[in-house]
Design an enzyme around this catalytic site. Structure first.
Site, short mmCIF file in Angstrom:
data_model
loop_
_atom_site.label_atom_id
_atom_site.label_comp_id
_atom_site.label_asym_id
_atom_site.label_seq_id
_atom_site.Cartn_x
_atom_site.Cartn_y
_atom_site.Cartn_z
N ASP A 1 -2.50 6.93 -27.60
CA ASP A 1 -2.33 5.50 -27.82
C ASP A 1 -0.83 5.25 -28.05
O ASP A 1 -0.07 5.10 -27.09
CB ASP A 1 -3.20 5.14 -29.03
CG ASP A 1 -3.30 3.67 -29.33
OD1 ASP A 1 -3.01 2.87 -28.44
OD2 ASP A 1 -3.68 3.31 -30.46
N LYS B 1 -3.68 5.40 -22.86
CA LYS B 1 -3.44 3.94 -22.89
C LYS B 1 -1.93 3.74 -22.79
O LYS B 1 -1.25 3.60 -23.82
CB LYS B 1 -3.93 3.35 -24.21
CG LYS B 1 -5.41 3.43 -24.46
CD LYS B 1 -5.69 2.59 -25.70
CE LYS B 1 -7.00 2.85 -26.32
NZ LYS B 1 -7.14 2.15 -27.61
N VAL C 1 -11.78 1.43 -27.61
CA VAL C 1 -12.95 2.00 -26.94
C VAL C 1 -13.64 3.04 -27.81
O VAL C 1 -13.03 3.63 -28.70
CB VAL C 1 -12.56 2.63 -25.58
CG1 VAL C 1 -12.11 1.58 -24.60
CG2 VAL C 1 -11.49 3.70 -25.75
N ASP D 1 -14.45 7.32 -31.77
CA ASP D 1 -15.30 6.68 -32.78
C ASP D 1 -14.78 5.33 -33.22
O ASP D 1 -13.61 4.98 -33.04
CB ASP D 1 -15.38 7.57 -34.02
CG ASP D 1 -14.06 7.54 -34.82
OD1 ASP D 1 -13.01 7.87 -34.23
OD2 ASP D 1 -14.09 7.16 -36.00
P1 IMP Z 1 -1.77 7.84 -31.29
O1 IMP Z 1 -1.06 8.72 -32.27
O2 IMP Z 1 -1.55 6.39 -31.56
O3 IMP Z 1 -1.50 8.22 -29.87
O4 IMP Z 1 -3.26 7.95 -31.67
C1 IMP Z 1 -4.19 8.69 -31.10
C2 IMP Z 1 -5.41 8.69 -31.98
O5 IMP Z 1 -5.80 7.36 -32.37
C3 IMP Z 1 -6.54 9.24 -31.17
O6 IMP Z 1 -6.63 10.62 -31.32
C4 IMP Z 1 -7.74 8.51 -31.74
O7 IMP Z 1 -8.25 9.24 -32.82
C5 IMP Z 1 -7.20 7.19 -32.22
N1 IMP Z 1 -7.45 6.10 -31.22
C6 IMP Z 1 -6.54 5.47 -30.45
N2 IMP Z 1 -7.11 4.55 -29.67
C7 IMP Z 1 -8.44 4.60 -29.94
C8 IMP Z 1 -9.58 3.87 -29.42
O8 IMP Z 1 -9.50 2.99 -28.55
N3 IMP Z 1 -10.79 4.22 -29.94
C9 IMP Z 1 -10.93 5.17 -30.90
N4 IMP Z 1 -9.90 5.88 -31.41
C10 IMP Z 1 -8.66 5.59 -30.93
#
Ligand code: IMP
Ligand code: MG
Length: 177
Positions: A101, A129, A151, A157
């Site tokens: 994300d 994403k 999602v 989750d």
């Molecule tokens: P990042 O550090 O923002 O890239 O976060 C990644 C983590 O956020 C993932 O491993 C998920 O646990 C959580 N996450 C990000 N987007 C979603 C989503 O749409 N649904 C559920 N969990 C998400």
């Protein structure tokens, strides 16, 4: 307000196809290497279990559990709740995530594991994403890019629920108080 599964975004069949393709790419790239797949708990467990069965080079698996960002989101510092069990010095590490994300989690994990002397370190995610990225992180293997929506399913989750759905769906408000 409650939550409902509003629309199926990625079908079971698309997921199967994506695992086969990524598995083929990894098998091709890791011939003769010492591959270790490190899955980020809990979300990546479902993807890991499908993906590893599509890889036909020898490999081992391990798990890490991290908390969300401590302090501000932009610091990108994630707390290690559970570390891997083994020494990765000289190994070819592939970190397996469910979704990227902001990119903060993977950037931090990559930096951390890189200090332990692996032969190589790459990143693999089931879903990406790209519109949500806050920091630049090179993801080497991407199952599928998805829009900027929250999602669930296939390991992902909402409040620990919905991980067992065999497809990925958008979660929406149900419109009720
Ligand atoms: P990042 O550090 O923002 O890239 O976060 C990644 C983590 O956020 C993932 O491993 C998920 O646990 C959580 N996450 C990000 N987007 C979603 C989503 O749409 N649904 C559920 N969990 C998400
Ligand atoms: Mg995750």
């Amino acid at each position: 307000m409650g939550k409902v599964i509003s629309k199926e975004l990625v079908t079971r069949e698309q997921i199967q196809e994506m695992c086969r393709r990524v598995g083929r790419e990894i098998s091709r790239d890791y011939q003769g290497k010492d591959l270790i797949l490190i899955a980020v708990l809990k979300g990546a467990v479902v993807f890991l279990s499908d993906l590893m069965r599509e890889i036909d080079v020898p490999l081992t698996i391990d798990f890490m559990s991290v908390s969300s960002y401590s302090g501000t989101k932009s610091s990108g510092v994630v707390k290690i709740i559970k570390d891997i069990d083994q020494d990765i010095a000289g190994k070819d590490v592939l970190i397996v995530e469910d979704v990227v994300d902001t990119g903060l989690t993977l950037r931090h994990l990559k930096k951390l594991l890189a200090t332990r002397g692996p032969a190589s370190i790459r990143l693999c995610t089931a879903f990406d994403k790209p519109d949500c990225r806050v920091v630049d992180v090179d993801v080497d293997y991407i199952g599928m890019s998805i829009p900027n929506e929250f999602v669930v399913g296939y390991g992902l989750d909402y409040k620990q629920l919905y991980r067992q759905l065999p497809y990925v769906a958008v979660l929406a408000d149900d419109g009720k108080d």
